[in-house]
Design a protein around this motif. Structure first.
Motif, PDB file in Angstrom:
ATOM      1  N   ILE A 104       0.423  15.531  -1.939  1.00 30.79           N
ATOM      2  CA  ILE A 104       0.232  16.255  -3.212  1.00 30.79           C
ATOM      3  C   ILE A 104      -0.438  17.607  -2.931  1.00 30.79           C
ATOM      4  O   ILE A 104      -0.199  18.581  -3.628  1.00 30.79           O
ATOM      5  CB  ILE A 104      -0.600  15.406  -4.202  1.00 30.79           C
ATOM      6  CG1 ILE A 104       0.239  14.247  -4.742  1.00 30.79           C
ATOM      7  CG2 ILE A 104      -1.113  16.247  -5.378  1.00 30.79           C
ATOM      8  CD1 ILE A 104      -0.462  13.338  -5.725  1.00 30.79           C
ATOM      9  N   HIS A 150       2.551   1.825  -3.291  1.00 33.67           N
ATOM     10  CA  HIS A 150       1.568   2.329  -4.247  1.00 33.67           C
ATOM     11  C   HIS A 150       1.322   3.823  -4.024  1.00 33.67           C
ATOM     12  O   HIS A 150       1.282   4.615  -4.968  1.00 33.67           O
ATOM     13  CB  HIS A 150       0.263   1.543  -4.059  1.00 33.67           C
ATOM     14  CG  HIS A 150      -0.631   1.590  -5.240  1.00 33.67           C
ATOM     15  ND1 HIS A 150      -0.247   1.118  -6.474  1.00 33.67           N
ATOM     16  CD2 HIS A 150      -1.895   2.063  -5.391  1.00 33.67           C
ATOM     17  CE1 HIS A 150      -1.246   1.297  -7.315  1.00 33.67           C
ATOM     18  NE2 HIS A 150      -2.249   1.872  -6.686  1.00 33.67           N
ATOM     19  N   GLU A 151       1.192   4.221  -2.761  1.00 33.28           N
ATOM     20  CA  GLU A 151       0.946   5.642  -2.441  1.00 33.28           C
ATOM     21  C   GLU A 151       2.138   6.511  -2.836  1.00 33.28           C
ATOM     22  O   GLU A 151       1.976   7.588  -3.400  1.00 33.28           O
ATOM     23  CB  GLU A 151       0.656   5.795  -0.939  1.00 33.28           C
ATOM     24  CG  GLU A 151      -0.717   5.300  -0.554  1.00 33.28           C
ATOM     25  CD  GLU A 151      -0.920   5.247   0.947  1.00 33.28           C
ATOM     26  OE1 GLU A 151       0.011   5.602   1.688  1.00 33.28           O
ATOM     27  OE2 GLU A 151      -2.012   4.829   1.375  1.00 33.28           O
ATOM     28  N   TYR A 152       3.342   6.020  -2.526  1.00 28.24           N
ATOM     29  CA  TYR A 152       4.548   6.780  -2.898  1.00 28.24           C
ATOM     30  C   TYR A 152       4.667   6.916  -4.412  1.00 28.24           C
ATOM     31  O   TYR A 152       5.125   7.936  -4.922  1.00 28.24           O
ATOM     32  CB  TYR A 152       5.805   6.127  -2.323  1.00 28.24           C
ATOM     33  CG  TYR A 152       6.145   6.655  -0.956  1.00 28.24           C
ATOM     34  CD1 TYR A 152       6.564   7.967  -0.787  1.00 28.24           C
ATOM     35  CD2 TYR A 152       6.037   5.858   0.179  1.00 28.24           C
ATOM     36  CE1 TYR A 152       6.855   8.464   0.468  1.00 28.24           C
ATOM     37  CE2 TYR A 152       6.327   6.346   1.440  1.00 28.24           C
ATOM     38  CZ  TYR A 152       6.738   7.660   1.582  1.00 28.24           C
ATOM     39  OH  TYR A 152       7.026   8.159   2.819  1.00 28.24           O
ATOM     40  N   VAL A 205       0.311   8.623   2.313  1.00 26.20           N
ATOM     41  CA  VAL A 205       1.262   9.690   1.945  1.00 26.20           C
ATOM     42  C   VAL A 205       0.814  10.478   0.707  1.00 26.20           C
ATOM     43  O   VAL A 205       1.338  11.550   0.437  1.00 26.20           O
ATOM     44  CB  VAL A 205       2.689   9.137   1.706  1.00 26.20           C
ATOM     45  CG1 VAL A 205       3.289   8.629   2.985  1.00 26.20           C
ATOM     46  CG2 VAL A 205       2.699   8.089   0.621  1.00 26.20           C
ATOM     47  N   THR A 206      -0.174   9.926  -0.020  1.00 27.40           N
ATOM     48  CA  THR A 206      -0.622  10.597  -1.255  1.00 27.40           C
ATOM     49  C   THR A 206      -1.179  11.994  -0.970  1.00 27.40           C
ATOM     50  O   THR A 206      -1.156  12.862  -1.836  1.00 27.40           O
ATOM     51  CB  THR A 206      -1.696   9.743  -1.972  1.00 27.40           C
ATOM     52  OG1 THR A 206      -1.251   8.398  -1.974  1.00 27.40           O
ATOM     53  CG2 THR A 206      -1.921  10.182  -3.399  1.00 27.40           C
ATOM     54  N   TYR A 228       4.437  10.546  -8.991  1.00 21.98           N
ATOM     55  CA  TYR A 228       3.856  10.945 -10.292  1.00 21.98           C
ATOM     56  C   TYR A 228       3.396  12.410 -10.211  1.00 21.98           C
ATOM     57  O   TYR A 228       3.649  13.201 -11.108  1.00 21.98           O
ATOM     58  CB  TYR A 228       2.636  10.099 -10.655  1.00 21.98           C
ATOM     59  CG  TYR A 228       2.898   8.661 -11.021  1.00 21.98           C
ATOM     60  CD1 TYR A 228       4.158   8.230 -11.425  1.00 21.98           C
ATOM     61  CD2 TYR A 228       1.872   7.724 -10.974  1.00 21.98           C
ATOM     62  CE1 TYR A 228       4.383   6.903 -11.750  1.00 21.98           C
ATOM     63  CE2 TYR A 228       2.091   6.391 -11.305  1.00 21.98           C
ATOM     64  CZ  TYR A 228       3.353   5.997 -11.679  1.00 21.98           C
ATOM     65  OH  TYR A 228       3.563   4.690 -11.999  1.00 21.98           O
ATOM     66  N   TYR A 258       2.211   7.170  -6.604  1.00 14.77           N
ATOM     67  CA  TYR A 258       1.319   8.239  -7.081  1.00 14.77           C
ATOM     68  C   TYR A 258       1.794   9.619  -6.619  1.00 14.77           C
ATOM     69  O   TYR A 258       1.676  10.598  -7.351  1.00 14.77           O
ATOM     70  CB  TYR A 258      -0.128   7.971  -6.663  1.00 14.77           C
ATOM     71  CG  TYR A 258      -0.793   7.056  -7.637  1.00 14.77           C
ATOM     72  CD1 TYR A 258      -1.423   7.562  -8.769  1.00 14.77           C
ATOM     73  CD2 TYR A 258      -0.727   5.674  -7.488  1.00 14.77           C
ATOM     74  CE1 TYR A 258      -1.988   6.719  -9.703  1.00 14.77           C
ATOM     75  CE2 TYR A 258      -1.287   4.826  -8.422  1.00 14.77           C
ATOM     76  CZ  TYR A 258      -1.914   5.357  -9.523  1.00 14.77           C
ATOM     77  OH  TYR A 258      -2.465   4.517 -10.459  1.00 14.77           O
ATOM     78  N   LEU A 259       2.373   9.677  -5.405  1.00 10.30           N
ATOM     79  CA  LEU A 259       2.924  10.946  -4.924  1.00 10.30           C
ATOM     80  C   LEU A 259       4.056  11.394  -5.857  1.00 10.30           C
ATOM     81  O   LEU A 259       4.131  12.566  -6.245  1.00 10.30           O
ATOM     82  CB  LEU A 259       3.442  10.783  -3.493  1.00 10.30           C
ATOM     83  CG  LEU A 259       4.093  12.009  -2.871  1.00 10.30           C
ATOM     84  CD1 LEU A 259       3.082  13.140  -2.724  1.00 10.30           C
ATOM     85  CD2 LEU A 259       4.678  11.678  -1.499  1.00 10.30           C
ATOM     86  N   ARG A 284       0.834  -1.210   0.000  1.00 11.82           N
ATOM     87  CA  ARG A 284       0.000   0.000   0.000  1.00 11.82           C
ATOM     88  C   ARG A 284       0.866   1.257   0.000  1.00 11.82           C
ATOM     89  O   ARG A 284       0.669   2.171  -0.785  1.00 11.82           O
ATOM     90  CB  ARG A 284      -0.913  -0.007   1.235  1.00 11.82           C
ATOM     91  CG  ARG A 284      -1.792   1.234   1.374  1.00 11.82           C
ATOM     92  CD  ARG A 284      -2.558   1.255   2.698  1.00 11.82           C
ATOM     93  NE  ARG A 284      -1.682   1.212   3.858  1.00 11.82           N
ATOM     94  CZ  ARG A 284      -1.058   2.271   4.367  1.00 11.82           C
ATOM     95  NH1 ARG A 284      -1.204   3.448   3.811  1.00 11.82           N
ATOM     96  NH2 ARG A 284      -0.275   2.157   5.417  1.00 11.82           N
ATOM     97  N   LEU A 285       1.885   1.239   0.868  1.00 17.45           N
ATOM     98  CA  LEU A 285       2.770   2.393   0.994  1.00 17.45           C
ATOM     99  C   LEU A 285       3.525   2.645  -0.318  1.00 17.45           C
ATOM    100  O   LEU A 285       3.672   3.789  -0.769  1.00 17.45           O
ATOM    101  CB  LEU A 285       3.760   2.154   2.138  1.00 17.45           C
ATOM    102  CG  LEU A 285       4.332   3.389   2.804  1.00 17.45           C
ATOM    103  CD1 LEU A 285       3.208   4.215   3.421  1.00 17.45           C
ATOM    104  CD2 LEU A 285       5.334   2.999   3.890  1.00 17.45           C
ATOM    105  N   ILE A 330      -4.053  13.103 -10.646  1.00 17.96           N
ATOM    106  CA  ILE A 330      -3.215  12.000 -10.136  1.00 17.96           C
ATOM    107  C   ILE A 330      -3.643  11.636  -8.703  1.00 17.96           C
ATOM    108  O   ILE A 330      -3.751  10.459  -8.357  1.00 17.96           O
ATOM    109  CB  ILE A 330      -1.716  12.386 -10.212  1.00 17.96           C
ATOM    110  CG1 ILE A 330      -1.287  12.460 -11.682  1.00 17.96           C
ATOM    111  CG2 ILE A 330      -0.850  11.396  -9.453  1.00 17.96           C
ATOM    112  CD1 ILE A 330       0.062  13.079 -11.923  1.00 17.96           C
ATOM    113  N   GLN A 333      -5.518   7.879  -7.253  1.00 20.02           N
ATOM    114  CA  GLN A 333      -5.113   7.067  -6.105  1.00 20.02           C
ATOM    115  C   GLN A 333      -6.215   6.998  -5.040  1.00 20.02           C
ATOM    116  O   GLN A 333      -6.488   5.946  -4.484  1.00 20.02           O
ATOM    117  CB  GLN A 333      -3.807   7.646  -5.515  1.00 20.02           C
ATOM    118  CG  GLN A 333      -3.402   7.078  -4.180  1.00 20.02           C
ATOM    119  CD  GLN A 333      -3.059   5.589  -4.242  1.00 20.02           C
ATOM    120  OE1 GLN A 333      -2.937   4.998  -5.318  1.00 20.02           O
ATOM    121  NE2 GLN A 333      -2.939   4.974  -3.079  1.00 20.02           N
TER     122      GLN A 333
END
Lengths: 67, 224
Positions: free
Chosen positions: B39, A21-23, B35-36, A28, A25-26, A18-19, B96, B100
């Motif tokens: 953004i 995956h989140e990193y 963490v998303t 991107y 997108y961050l 999960r982490l 983006i 997510q």
């Protein structure tokens, strides 16, 4: 035998995925922001160079015509 | 002197960003978004700067229509172009984040749709300028179009209050839940983006002045 160990391990792996995956997108999002800004700045620099060249060319042409 | 000030602004902006990006990277995860959510530290400042740029463009356009001074026209086009760059970044980073968090790149809710309309209007403003040759006519039409385009800006800003949207409600005001120490980092990023925006607008303004000089040199060359 401890039966909770595999569950605990699975939880760690799932959190890791999960982490990651989140990193992803961050990164991107941040990359897109900086790339767009950089492209715009490069376009501006290129335009500035063209304008300076054009002004120099026109001034030289006017000097020639006056002579 | 102006170049030196702009250089200082640029260096200060980059310094703030370098320090702040490091600080943001150390912030903990948000409970729902992980963490998303980080953004937001770039997405929101971009939109704030885009809104300010649109406001400057509106004031400059009104200024041109009242005074017929081409400096106002140059200010309008410079701030519109920089604002469009910020709007593009705002749309892309938002999309983006949405992919997510919502699982989709785009949805036609009021905030996103009005923001896209805003982007199309200001891109249209720049295209309109390219389509008209005569400078006074170009500046007049563009000023009127810019005032018309600004109507969409308050719609974008208040759409999340006026309609039920998929876009989140404000987190910084109206009882928002953004922690104060995170707001502090967001404000620093906003300042850095604002300084970058000022530098880019000033550079773009100088290019418009150079373009006017080219136009006058061409007229002189034709007259000789």
């Amino acid at each position: 035998m401890d039966l909770t160990a595999p569950l605990f391990l699975a939880q760690i792996v799932s959190d890791e995925v999960r982490l990651q995956h989140e990193y992803e997108y961050l990164s991107y999002g941040l990359t897109a922001a900086w790339v767009i800004l950089a492209v715009y700045v490069l376009l501006m620099v290129s335009r500035e160079r063209k304008l300076k060249n054009e002004i120099g060319r026109l001034r030289a042409m006017l000097e020639d015509r006056r002579k | 002197m102006r170049d030196k000030i702009l250089f200082v602004f640029g260096v200060v902006a980059m310094g703030i960003l370098a320090w702040n990006v490091n600080a943001i990277a150390r912030l903990p995860e948000e409970t729902q978004q992980g963490v998303t959510f980080k953004i937001i530290f770039f997405h929101v400042p971009m939109w704030m700067c885009a809104t300010m740029a649109a406001t400057v463009a509106l004031l400059a356009s009104v200024g041109f229509l009242v005074t017929k001074n081409f400096k106002f026209d140059a200010a309008a086009v410079a701030s519109t172009e920089v604002g469009l760059a910020f709007t593009t970044i705002g749309l892309v980073t938002g999309s983006i984040w949405g992919r997510q968090i919502w699982g989709i790149w785009w949805t036609w809710d009021a905030r996103l749709t009005s923001a896209l309309v805003c982007w199309i209007l200001y891109a249209g403003y720049l295209m309109l300028r390219k389509a008209i040759e005569e400078p006074t006519q170009r500046a007049t039409f563009a000023a009127v179009f810019s005032i018309f385009a600004f109507i969409d800006v308050p719609i974008v800003v208040f759409s999340i209050k006026w309609w039920r949207t998929q876009h989140p409600q404000p987190v910084f005001w109206s009882g928002g839940s953004f922690p104060p120490d995170w707001t502090h980092h967001l404000m620093w990023n906003m300042l850095a983006m604002l300084l970058l925006g000022i530098v880019m607008t000033a550079v773009r303004l100088r290019q418009e002045e150079a373009q006017r000089e080219i136009d006058s040199l061409r007229r002189m060359a034709h007259a000789l």
